[in-house]
Design a protein around this motif. Structure first.
Motif, PDB file in Angstrom:
ATOM      1  N   VAL A  96     -13.610 -20.835 -29.545  1.00  0.00           N
ATOM      2  CA  VAL A  96     -14.188 -22.088 -30.085  1.00  0.00           C
ATOM      3  C   VAL A  96     -14.741 -21.578 -31.374  1.00  0.00           C
ATOM      4  N   GLY A  97     -14.194 -21.513 -32.419  1.00  0.00           N
ATOM      5  CA  GLY A  97     -14.428 -20.853 -33.682  1.00  0.00           C
ATOM      6  C   GLY A  97     -14.489 -19.527 -33.734  1.00  0.00           C
ATOM      7  N   ALA A  98     -14.224 -19.071 -34.984  1.00  0.00           N
ATOM      8  CA  ALA A  98     -14.224 -17.525 -35.049  1.00  0.00           C
ATOM      9  C   ALA A  98     -15.551 -16.453 -34.575  1.00  0.00           C
ATOM     10  N   LEU A  99     -16.749 -17.415 -34.623  1.00  0.00           N
ATOM     11  CA  LEU A  99     -17.875 -16.834 -34.196  1.00  0.00           C
ATOM     12  C   LEU A  99     -17.941 -16.406 -32.775  1.00  0.00           C
ATOM     13  N   HIS A 100     -17.369 -17.246 -31.862  1.00  0.00           N
ATOM     14  CA  HIS A 100     -16.977 -17.139 -30.626  1.00  0.00           C
ATOM     15  C   HIS A 100     -16.193 -15.759 -30.428  1.00  0.00           C
ATOM     16  N   GLY A 101     -15.314 -15.731 -30.895  1.00  0.00           N
ATOM     17  CA  GLY A 101     -14.521 -14.733 -30.938  1.00  0.00           C
ATOM     18  C   GLY A 101     -15.166 -13.245 -31.090  1.00  0.00           C
ATOM     19  N   MET A 102     -15.950 -13.356 -32.282  1.00  0.00           N
ATOM     20  CA  MET A 102     -16.650 -12.099 -32.819  1.00  0.00           C
ATOM     21  C   MET A 102     -17.754 -11.729 -31.519  1.00  0.00           C
ATOM     22  N   TYR A 103     -18.531 -12.657 -30.811  1.00  0.00           N
ATOM     23  CA  TYR A 103     -19.302 -12.484 -29.991  1.00  0.00           C
ATOM     24  C   TYR A 103     -18.677 -12.158 -28.609  1.00  0.00           C
ATOM     25  N   LEU A 104     -17.668 -12.646 -28.256  1.00  0.00           N
ATOM     26  CA  LEU A 104     -17.007 -11.973 -27.060  1.00  0.00           C
ATOM     27  C   LEU A 104     -16.614 -10.667 -27.378  1.00  0.00           C
ATOM     28  N   THR A 105     -15.978 -10.314 -28.442  1.00  0.00           N
ATOM     29  CA  THR A 105     -15.609  -8.998 -28.818  1.00  0.00           C
ATOM     30  C   THR A 105     -17.134  -8.083 -28.637  1.00  0.00           C
ATOM     31  N   LEU A 106     -17.826  -8.413 -29.211  1.00  0.00           N
ATOM     32  CA  LEU A 106     -18.972  -7.468 -29.287  1.00  0.00           C
ATOM     33  C   LEU A 106     -19.499  -7.327 -27.854  1.00  0.00           C
ATOM     34  N   LYS A 107     -19.635  -8.296 -26.981  1.00  0.00           N
ATOM     35  CA  LYS A 107     -20.282  -8.272 -25.559  1.00  0.00           C
ATOM     36  C   LYS A 107     -19.215  -7.166 -24.844  1.00  0.00           C
ATOM     37  N   THR A 108     -18.134  -7.270 -25.373  1.00  0.00           N
ATOM     38  CA  THR A 108     -16.890  -6.343 -24.601  1.00  0.00           C
ATOM     39  C   THR A 108     -16.967  -5.070 -25.035  1.00  0.00           C
ATOM     40  N   ILE A 109     -17.107  -4.770 -26.269  1.00  0.00           N
ATOM     41  CA  ILE A 109     -17.392  -3.211 -26.458  1.00  0.00           C
ATOM     42  C   ILE A 109     -18.554  -2.620 -26.762  1.00  0.00           C
ATOM     43  N   LEU A 110     -19.535  -3.053 -26.757  1.00  0.00           N
ATOM     44  CA  LEU A 110     -21.069  -2.480 -26.921  1.00  0.00           C
ATOM     45  C   LEU A 110     -21.421  -2.201 -25.815  1.00  0.00           C
ATOM     46  N   ASN A 111     -22.045  -1.047 -25.796  1.00  0.00           N
ATOM     47  CA  ASN A 111     -22.959  -0.251 -24.786  1.00  0.00           C
ATOM     48  C   ASN A 111     -24.152  -0.245 -25.557  1.00  0.00           C
ATOM     49  N   PRO A 112     -25.398  -0.234 -24.510  1.00  0.00           N
ATOM     50  CA  PRO A 112     -26.824  -0.266 -25.385  1.00  0.00           C
ATOM     51  C   PRO A 112     -26.787   0.947 -26.176  1.00  0.00           C
ATOM     52  N   GLY A 113     -27.238   0.609 -27.400  1.00  0.00           N
ATOM     53  CA  GLY A 113     -27.709   1.794 -28.424  1.00  0.00           C
ATOM     54  C   GLY A 113     -26.291   2.050 -29.193  1.00  0.00           C
ATOM     55  N   ASP A 114     -25.338   1.171 -29.002  1.00  0.00           N
ATOM     56  CA  ASP A 114     -24.145   1.521 -30.130  1.00  0.00           C
ATOM     57  C   ASP A 114     -24.252   0.769 -31.408  1.00  0.00           C
ATOM     58  N   GLU A 115     -23.809   1.487 -32.331  1.00  0.00           N
ATOM     59  CA  GLU A 115     -24.084   1.052 -33.589  1.00  0.00           C
ATOM     60  C   GLU A 115     -22.820   0.257 -34.322  1.00  0.00           C
ATOM     61  N   VAL A 116     -23.120  -0.670 -34.903  1.00  0.00           N
ATOM     62  CA  VAL A 116     -22.214  -1.517 -35.525  1.00  0.00           C
ATOM     63  C   VAL A 116     -22.582  -1.578 -37.177  1.00  0.00           C
ATOM     64  N   ILE A 117     -21.512  -0.997 -37.857  1.00  0.00           N
ATOM     65  CA  ILE A 117     -22.008  -1.276 -39.474  1.00  0.00           C
ATOM     66  C   ILE A 117     -21.873  -2.615 -40.272  1.00  0.00           C
ATOM     67  N   ILE A 118     -22.445  -3.174 -40.758  1.00  0.00           N
ATOM     68  CA  ILE A 118     -22.372  -4.367 -41.381  1.00  0.00           C
ATOM     69  C   ILE A 118     -22.788  -4.141 -42.836  1.00  0.00           C
ATOM     70  N   HIS A 119     -21.482  -4.497 -43.717  1.00  0.00           N
ATOM     71  CA  HIS A 119     -21.917  -4.488 -45.200  1.00  0.00           C
ATOM     72  C   HIS A 119     -22.496  -5.738 -45.683  1.00  0.00           C
ATOM     73  N   GLU A 120     -23.693  -5.671 -46.521  1.00  0.00           N
ATOM     74  CA  GLU A 120     -24.348  -6.525 -47.242  1.00  0.00           C
ATOM     75  C   GLU A 120     -23.778  -6.816 -48.654  1.00  0.00           C
ATOM     76  N   PRO A 121     -24.065  -8.149 -49.050  1.00  0.00           N
ATOM     77  CA  PRO A 121     -24.542  -9.259 -48.360  1.00  0.00           C
ATOM     78  C   PRO A 121     -23.861  -9.701 -47.061  1.00  0.00           C
ATOM     79  N   TYR A 122     -24.188 -10.081 -46.061  1.00  0.00           N
ATOM     80  CA  TYR A 122     -23.440 -10.374 -44.803  1.00  0.00           C
ATOM     81  C   TYR A 122     -23.485 -12.053 -44.543  1.00  0.00           C
ATOM     82  N   PHE A 123     -22.574 -12.459 -43.735  1.00  0.00           N
ATOM     83  CA  PHE A 123     -22.711 -13.617 -43.055  1.00  0.00           C
ATOM     84  C   PHE A 123     -23.671 -13.555 -41.811  1.00  0.00           C
ATOM     85  N   SER A 124     -24.864 -14.291 -41.959  1.00  0.00           N
ATOM     86  CA  SER A 124     -26.065 -13.846 -41.231  1.00  0.00           C
ATOM     87  C   SER A 124     -25.995 -13.991 -39.765  1.00  0.00           C
TER      88      SER A 124
END
Length: 382
Positions: A96-124
């Motif tokens: 349901v849009g690209a953000l839905h896919g991004m959220y599903l993926t993050l929920k799938t791969i992340l454990n508490p405390g895992d780090e995700v690098i985001i380059h600035e400026p970034y889509f909020s």
């Protein structure tokens, strides 16, 4: 007044500031809204007709949770034709849009405390999605002097033993930068070496104006999750349809989460998407040529205004305009602009601290309105 401000407000360091701007904008007469990321174009009539015919033919029920076989095959065929990349149906998911896919993926791969690098400026929304998924966002600035390209040495220094992923967005919102294939290859090599995922937001892939776009999956297919949508290239924001392409095991895990969230993407939107992909060579240039013309016009007008500057925009539908000569930060400039010219933009600080000497101007209004906006802006005094 654009809903963008309301959506950004809770993510801003001081949300009251953006809410004040939003309130002021809603009360402003003769407003020219250049904050909105929603194209002013209407979905091509041929796409609408295809969806209408699909509804009459009975495509009004659920599809499989990952999308109809026809939709998945259309995505596969598109990537084979345009990028010579081969995927299997169990790697593709309608979202349901690209953000839905991004959220599903993050929920799938992340454990508490895992780090995700985001380059600035970034889509909020990236920051919130990482936090909502139990991860820790690690921000890495890019700079205008580098063409807003990622400095590979900065990326290396941001990688730790807790790094699970990096979110890449090219063509970039808000800067308009397009990362080079050479940079993609360097990022891919690091992902393979350190075994982290590359979450590649390629929503603006069609808005690469001066060079051919090369998907990240070209360089690290086993480490890349690709996200795209129909919102921008086909002017289909309200249809809420996109897709993700991932390693099959990750996609299968995402399925387990998604079946308790949306189950499937809208069936008629999938049918519209099939038609759009099958006719992309005809339909996409009608949209992208409009935005290229507008962005080139914006660049011409900015060049004539002494207190503004603009690094050449290579893609997307945004101009990330440098306001440092005004000696104002992005919020103060945005407020002054709105009060004195009735032109609404987004302060660059909304996209990360490194954006505070910029404003984002969306080329989502026609040339007549853009001309009027810049005629007003050029009269400002500092």
């Amino acid at each position: 007044m654009d809903k963008t401000y309301t959506a950004l407000a809770h993510q801003f360091p001081d949300e009251n500031i953006l809410m004040e701007i939003a309130t002021l904008a809603s009360e402003t007469e003769n407003l020219i809204d250049l904050s909105i990321g929603d194209p002013d174009l209407i979905t091509d009539e041929a796409i609408i007709d295809a969806a209408f015919e699909a509804a009459k033919q009975g495509h009004t029920k659920y599809t499989a949770s990952g999308g109809s076989q026809d939709f998945l095959q259309a995505v596969i065929d598109f990537y084979e034709k345009h990028y010579q990349l081969t995927f299997k149906p169990n790697q593709v998911r309608a979202t349901v849009g690209a953000l839905h896919g991004m959220y599903l993926t993050l929920k799938t791969i992340l454990n508490p405390g895992d780090e995700v690098i985001i380059h600035e400026p970034y889509f909020s929304p990236y920051k919130d999605q990482v936090i909502f998924s139990g991860g820790i966002p690690v921000f890495m600035p890019t700079y205008e002097k580098d063409g807003f390209q990622i400095d590979i040495e900065l990326l290396k220094s941001a990688i730790t033993d807790k790094t699970k992923a990096i979110i890449i967005n090219s063509p970039n919102n808000p800067t308009g930068a397009v990362f080079s294939p050479e940079l993609f290859k360097q990022i891919a090599d690091l992902a393979i070496e350190h075994n982290f995922y590359i979450l590649s937001d390629e929503v603006y892939e069609a808005f690469t104006f001066y060079n051919d776009f090369v998907p990240m999956a070209t360089f690290a297919p086993e480490h890349t999750v690709t996200f795209s949508s129909f919102s921008k290239a086909f002017a289909m924001t309200g249809w809420r349809i996109g897709y993700m392409i991932a390693p099959d095991y990750l996609n299968e895990a995402a399925k387990l989460i998604n079946e308790s969230i949306t189950y499937s993407a809208p069936t008629l939107s999938q049918r519209a998407g099939i038609y759009a992909l099958d006719h992309a060579d005809e339909l996409v240039p009608k949209v992208t040529s409009v935005f290229q013309e507008r962005l080139e016009y914006i660049a011409e007008r900015v060049a004539e205004i002494s207190f503004l500057s603009l690094h050449p925009v290579k893609g997307s539908m945004y101009a990330f305009i440098n306001i440092s000569k005004t000696s104002l930060d992005s919020v103060a400039f945005t407020e002054k602009l709105l009060k004195e010219t009735q032109v609404l933009v987004i302060p660059g600080k909304a996209f990360g601290e490194s954006g505070d000497q910029y404003i984002r101007l969306a080329a989502t209004q026609n040339l007549v309105l853009l001309k009027e906006a810049f005629d007003r802006i050029e009269k400002l005094n500092f």
